[in-house]
Design a protein around this motif. Structure first.
Motif, PDB file in Angstrom:
ATOM      1  N   MET A  44       0.855  -1.194   0.000  1.00  0.00           N
ATOM      2  CA  MET A  44       0.000   0.000   0.000  1.00  0.00           C
ATOM      3  C   MET A  44       0.888   1.239   0.000  1.00  0.00           C
ATOM      4  N   VAL A  45       1.669   1.367  -1.081  1.00  0.00           N
ATOM      5  CA  VAL A  45       2.591   2.495  -1.188  1.00  0.00           C
ATOM      6  C   VAL A  45       2.471   3.118  -2.566  1.00  0.00           C
ATOM      7  N   THR A  46       2.930   4.349  -2.667  1.00  0.00           N
ATOM      8  CA  THR A  46       2.982   4.960  -3.979  1.00  0.00           C
ATOM      9  C   THR A  46       4.178   4.423  -4.742  1.00  0.00           C
ATOM     10  N   HIS A  47       4.143   4.629  -5.996  1.00  0.00           N
ATOM     11  CA  HIS A  47       5.207   4.141  -6.864  1.00  0.00           C
ATOM     12  C   HIS A  47       6.552   4.707  -6.454  1.00  0.00           C
ATOM     13  N   ASP A  48       6.526   5.982  -6.184  1.00  0.00           N
ATOM     14  CA  ASP A  48       7.784   6.638  -5.868  1.00  0.00           C
ATOM     15  C   ASP A  48       8.328   6.167  -4.530  1.00  0.00           C
ATOM     16  N   HIS A  49       7.432   5.938  -3.612  1.00  0.00           N
ATOM     17  CA  HIS A  49       7.842   5.467  -2.294  1.00  0.00           C
ATOM     18  C   HIS A  49       8.538   4.124  -2.423  1.00  0.00           C
ATOM     19  N   ALA A  50       7.959   3.282  -3.234  1.00  0.00           N
ATOM     20  CA  ALA A  50       8.562   1.967  -3.434  1.00  0.00           C
ATOM     21  C   ALA A  50       9.946   2.105  -4.051  1.00  0.00           C
ATOM     22  N   ARG A  51      10.020   2.979  -5.027  1.00  0.00           N
ATOM     23  CA  ARG A  51      11.319   3.139  -5.684  1.00  0.00           C
ATOM     24  C   ARG A  51      12.349   3.636  -4.697  1.00  0.00           C
ATOM     25  N   LYS A  52      11.933   4.538  -3.856  1.00  0.00           N
ATOM     26  CA  LYS A  52      12.878   5.073  -2.877  1.00  0.00           C
ATOM     27  C   LYS A  52      13.355   4.027  -1.898  1.00  0.00           C
ATOM     28  N   LYS A  53      12.402   3.186  -1.472  1.00  0.00           N
ATOM     29  CA  LYS A  53      12.812   2.179  -0.495  1.00  0.00           C
ATOM     30  C   LYS A  53      13.786   1.183  -1.110  1.00  0.00           C
ATOM     31  N   LEU A  54      13.686   1.021  -2.394  1.00  0.00           N
ATOM     32  CA  LEU A  54      14.580   0.078  -3.041  1.00  0.00           C
ATOM     33  C   LEU A  54      15.936   0.671  -3.346  1.00  0.00           C
ATOM     34  N   THR A  55      15.963   1.977  -3.474  1.00  0.00           N
ATOM     35  CA  THR A  55      17.198   2.572  -3.967  1.00  0.00           C
ATOM     36  C   THR A  55      17.904   3.407  -2.924  1.00  0.00           C
ATOM     37  N   LYS A  56      17.857   2.965  -1.707  1.00  0.00           N
ATOM     38  CA  LYS A  56      18.566   3.718  -0.675  1.00  0.00           C
ATOM     39  C   LYS A  56      20.058   3.509  -0.842  1.00  0.00           C
ATOM     40  N   LYS A  57      20.747   4.615  -0.905  1.00  0.00           N
ATOM     41  CA  LYS A  57      22.175   4.514  -1.161  1.00  0.00           C
ATOM     42  C   LYS A  57      22.923   3.855  -0.011  1.00  0.00           C
ATOM     43  N   SER A  58      22.376   4.003   1.194  1.00  0.00           N
ATOM     44  CA  SER A  58      23.105   3.477   2.346  1.00  0.00           C
ATOM     45  C   SER A  58      22.975   1.972   2.477  1.00  0.00           C
ATOM     46  N   GLU A  59      22.014   1.413   1.803  1.00  0.00           N
ATOM     47  CA  GLU A  59      21.826  -0.032   1.931  1.00  0.00           C
ATOM     48  C   GLU A  59      22.387  -0.724   0.711  1.00  0.00           C
ATOM     49  N   HIS A  60      23.191  -1.707   0.935  1.00  0.00           N
ATOM     50  CA  HIS A  60      23.759  -2.429  -0.193  1.00  0.00           C
ATOM     51  C   HIS A  60      23.071  -3.742  -0.472  1.00  0.00           C
ATOM     52  N   VAL A  61      22.178  -4.104   0.428  1.00  0.00           N
ATOM     53  CA  VAL A  61      21.438  -5.356   0.244  1.00  0.00           C
ATOM     54  C   VAL A  61      19.973  -5.029   0.435  1.00  0.00           C
ATOM     55  N   VAL A  62      19.158  -5.606  -0.419  1.00  0.00           N
ATOM     56  CA  VAL A  62      17.718  -5.509  -0.150  1.00  0.00           C
ATOM     57  C   VAL A  62      17.166  -6.907  -0.010  1.00  0.00           C
ATOM     58  N   ARG A  63      16.358  -7.035   1.010  1.00  0.00           N
ATOM     59  CA  ARG A  63      15.712  -8.325   1.233  1.00  0.00           C
ATOM     60  C   ARG A  63      14.248  -8.133   0.917  1.00  0.00           C
ATOM     61  N   LEU A  64      13.809  -8.847  -0.101  1.00  0.00           N
ATOM     62  CA  LEU A  64      12.437  -8.698  -0.548  1.00  0.00           C
ATOM     63  C   LEU A  64      11.622  -9.906  -0.148  1.00  0.00           C
ATOM     64  N   LEU A  65      10.368  -9.633   0.087  1.00  0.00           N
ATOM     65  CA  LEU A  65       9.399 -10.706   0.189  1.00  0.00           C
ATOM     66  C   LEU A  65       8.525 -10.582  -1.041  1.00  0.00           C
TER      67      LEU A  65
END
Lengths: 125, 664
Positions: free
Chosen positions: A87-108
């Motif tokens: 339940m997020v906006t498109h941009d919000h999702a993109r931001k959560k995925l592209t955080k510069k400080s995180e080098h790993v993303v764990r998705l469900l």
């Protein structure tokens, strides 16, 4: 994968861990997303329920980090590093995925085939 | 000759004294007043007085030089022809001055932060007359600087040079001027933030330390007082002359001095619109009048009619009696005197005492000649002289003599209206309030759609529109043939379960509407950047209608605005948007039946529309530095310039009809 807003969602999910790749100055994951609560869900070719405003994977770069990690096109992303993506906006999702400080993303992620597999396996005790 | 010279001399001297007194008064007022508005007005009058003094002094200098030259005995060869004609003088009026501003759209919509305001006014200088306009406070909510009042110069020759100078002064409310000693001010400015400090220092510029230059013209006999208080700087100037005179509005280029670093800077578009008219005296005044006997050629040779003739403007009016002229009775007949008229003195008529004057005009292919005769030779000579002078004036004043141009009388200067401080242009946008705002908006939308339909009927719609139009009956926005072949699902659910396509088109447009309306001033660039195309979900034509019908409401601009806007935006956005690093993959997009090259159609406001709505919509990501390249996928694969691409990306991102995809 249909859900009623306000009601808890149950889904069979797969954990996918993607290591971000440095490409020049940028950290990339190697896939594209579509959808979001601010987008028109009817245009989503991957969703089964045309009212589903979730975030879907629309493209995977072959050989990229997402491909390697097992993400498939058409997957619906439920969580990113613990952040809800249903339940997020498109941009919000993109931001959560592209955080510069995180080098790993764990998705469900969830996909239709997962459910089938589970049903299948449950059907055969 | 010397007497008149001395007379003019003393005249000018009186004027200079008068101005000096005014200037002293303004200085005292400036020192005494506490309110910022008063200070600005006083500074403006100070500037005006100083300019006038300089002009009068240079005039004085020139006259003195001329006198000196005359006193030197001249050789006969130096003497020019004695019967040099001087063209008549006239009135020149300039009104409805409008100077457009070109704020960055980030400025328009920035509601936070202090409003950077400048006080501006114009100085108009023609010959010996200098007038100033009212002062206007300009901030980023203003799109144009307007000075409506007409300014009339009464004694202008046809070779006049009207100098228009725009002065501006930074208007900061929080910082008092000049009273803070300089040392403290520099300490403060270094301890305050960078921008605040800059402003303070700018305010301090007006302090006693600023040098006053006198332009190196005539030696200044009186010292120019250096005053504390706001000081105006020249921001732009231009010169207008006879060739710019026209009975309608024209745009002229401005030469801008100063750059962005100056405190008094305003982003001028670079041109100025005004109405410059001239009324030469030969058009408005009676140049010659007297009794004549007129006979029309081809008539009875003895049928002379005695009339009282008045030469004015483009005709010779003939009245029965002299009193008729005053009482505005229609003349008996009128002989046209214009550029095509030919006048000659005919041979001496044996019957009459003096020469006849023949005036020939072409009235629609026919040549009509009138013959005039007067009582005596001196009269004839006087009339001929008047005619020659008239022709000379008409040749000098050129287009002003075709017809009398109207000059409005200036209305008495009203005090500047105190406008409440508005936040942004949105406040000024008026929507007739009905009970239901959405119905108002949908009315506006319906109107626009009609507009587009009308326009498309005229055949101006681009060729690929037909593709959409045939799709419409099937299912708005969704065609089978365009479905990309996917490994996954194919959309098969009937659309009936969702909102009807038309209404779903309408509701997302609401977001676009507000930003569109606010853009009415920042307008239609004819930038024909191609319409963005996404993946295979064609938008119905009504979407295009919304965006393309907006140009009809916008003010026409010269084409150079287009170039300016696209460079401005290119700078602003090209940096933040990076094109996808990898070439977009193909498998999904190959089966697209449509050509990959989007058609180029004039889409006026779309560029500007998207750029503004980018700041107003929730996607604030474009302004923040985002590390990963973000772009929307699925736009066409032609390789346009980076500016166009980023603009298209932007539009693609913001159009709710596009199903946005972002690469991560």
């Amino acid at each position: 994968m249909a859900f009623v807003p306000g009601q808890p969602v149950t889904a069979v999910v797969e954990r996918i861990e993607i290591q971000k790749l440095f490409q020049g100055e940028n950290l990339i994951l190697g896939f594209s997303i579509g959808g979001g609560i601010d987008q028109d869900p009817g245009q989503n070719p991957f969703s089964e329920d045309k009212a589903d405003k979730g975030i879907y994977v629309t493209r995977i770069s072959p050989g990229g980090p997402a491909d390697v990690a097992g993400l498939r096109i058409g997957d619906k992303i439920m969580q990113v590093n613990g952040w809800d993506m249903t339940m997020v906006t498109h941009d919000h999702a993109r931001k959560k995925l592209t955080k510069k400080s995180e080098h790993v993303v764990r998705l469900l992620v969830t996909r239709k085939s997962l459910e089938e597999v589970v049903k299948h396996s449950m059907g055969r005790p | 000759m010397n007497d008149s010279g001395n007379l003019r001399d003393s005249d000018i001297q009186k004027k200079i004294d008068h101005e000096i007194r005014m200037r002293d008064g303004a200085c005292k007022l400036l020192a005494a007043c506490s309110q910022r508005d008063q200070a600005l007005e006083a500074a403006k009058s100070l500037q005006t007085c100083s300019t006038r003094i300089m002009a009068y002094m240079s005039e004085l200098q020139r006259m003195k030089e001329a006198q000196v030259m005359q006193n030197i005995p001249r050789r006969s060869s130096d003497v020019g022809p004695m019967d040099d004609r001087l063209p008549c003088k006239g009135k020149v009026a300039i009104s409805d001055l409008r100077i457009p501003l070109m704020w960055k759209d980030t400025e328009y919509f920035k509601n936070k932060g202090e409003l950077h305001r400048c006080a501006v006014f114009c100085l108009l200088h023609l010959g010996g007359e200098i007038f100033d306009t009212d002062m206007v406070i300009v901030d980023r909510t203003l799109t144009d600087i307007c000075f409506d009042n007409p300014i009339i110069f009464s004694d202008a020759g046809p070779g006049f040079q009207l100098h228009v100078e725009l002065y501006s002064c930074c208007f900061e409310e929080d910082y008092s001027t000049g009273s803070t000693p300089r040392k403290l001010a520099s300490k403060l400015s270094s301890s305050l933030g960078r921008s605040a400090g800059k402003k303070l220092r700018a305010a301090m510029e007006s302090g006693p330390g600023s040098p006053v230059s006198n332009g190196g013209a005539s030696p200044l006999l009186l010292p120019v007082p250096s005053v504390q208080g706001p000081k105006y700087h020249l921001l732009a100037h231009t010169t207008l002359s006879l060739s710019h005179v026209q009975d309608s509005f024209r745009t002229h280029d401005l030469t801008i001095s100063g750059n962005e670093e100056c405190s008094y800077w305003l982003p001028l578009y670079g041109s100025m619109c005004c109405r410059l008219v001239a009324q030469p005296n030969c058009m408005t005044q009676r140049m010659m009048s007297g009794w004549l006997k007129v006979r029309q050629c081809g008539g009875d040779p003895q049928s002379w009619s005695k009339v009282f003739a008045v030469l004015k403007g483009t005709s010779l009016f003939c009245y029965h009696r002299q009193e008729d002229v005053e009482t505005n009775i229609e003349p008996v007949f009128t002989i046209g005197i214009n550029k095509e008229t030919r006048i000659r003195a005919s041979d001496k008529d044996p019957h009459s005492k003096a020469q006849n004057i023949c005036i020939s005009n072409q009235y629609g292919g026919e040549e009509v000649t009138h013959t005039l005769t007067t009582e005596s030779r001196e009269d004839t000579h006087g009339w001929m002289e008047a005619f020659w002078q008239h022709f000379y004036d008409m040749s000098q004043w050129r287009q002003c003599c075709d017809d009398v141009m109207k000059i409005e009388l200036p209305s008495p200067r009203k005090p500047a209206p105190i406008t409440p401080k508005q936040g942004s242009l949105y406040h000024e946008m008026v929507i007739e309030s009905s009970d239901d705002l959405s119905s108002t908006v949908s009315d506006i939308l319906a109107q626009r759609m009609q507009e587009l339909e009308l326009r498309s009927q005229l055949g101006t719609s681009p060729t690929w529109m037909s593709l959409f139009e045939e799709n419409l009956p099937k299912s708005a926005g969704f065609t089978r043939q365009c479905t990309p072949r996917l490994s996954g699902l194919s959309p098969s659910s009937p659309r009936a379960t969702h909102q009807s396509p038309l209404s779903s088109q309408r509701s997302p447009q609401l977001g676009l509407l507000s930003s569109d309306a606010s853009l009415t001033s920042d307008s239609d660039s004819h930038c024909s950047s191609p319409r963005s195309h996404h993946y295979g979900w064609p938008e119905p034509s009504s979407n295009l209608s919304l965006l393309s019908s907006s140009p009809s409401r916008l003010r026409p601009r010269t084409l150079s605005l287009d170039a300016k806007l696209s460079t401005l935006r290119g700078k602003g956005y090209g940096g933040t948007f990076q094109c996808p690093c990898q070439p977009p993959p193909s498998s999904l997009l190959a089966p697209l039946p449509m050509s990959s090259r989007p058609p180029r159609s004039p889409r006026g406001a779309q560029t500007t529309l998207s750029c503004s709505s980018s700041t107003s919509s929730n996607s604030s990501s474009n302004s923040e530095g985002n590390h990963s390249p973000e772009s929307s996928e699925g736009v066409s694969f032609s390789r346009p310039s980076p500016v166009r691409r980023s603009l298209r990306n932007l539009r693609a991102r913001l159009d709710p009809r596009n199903w946005l995809q972002s690469q991560v």
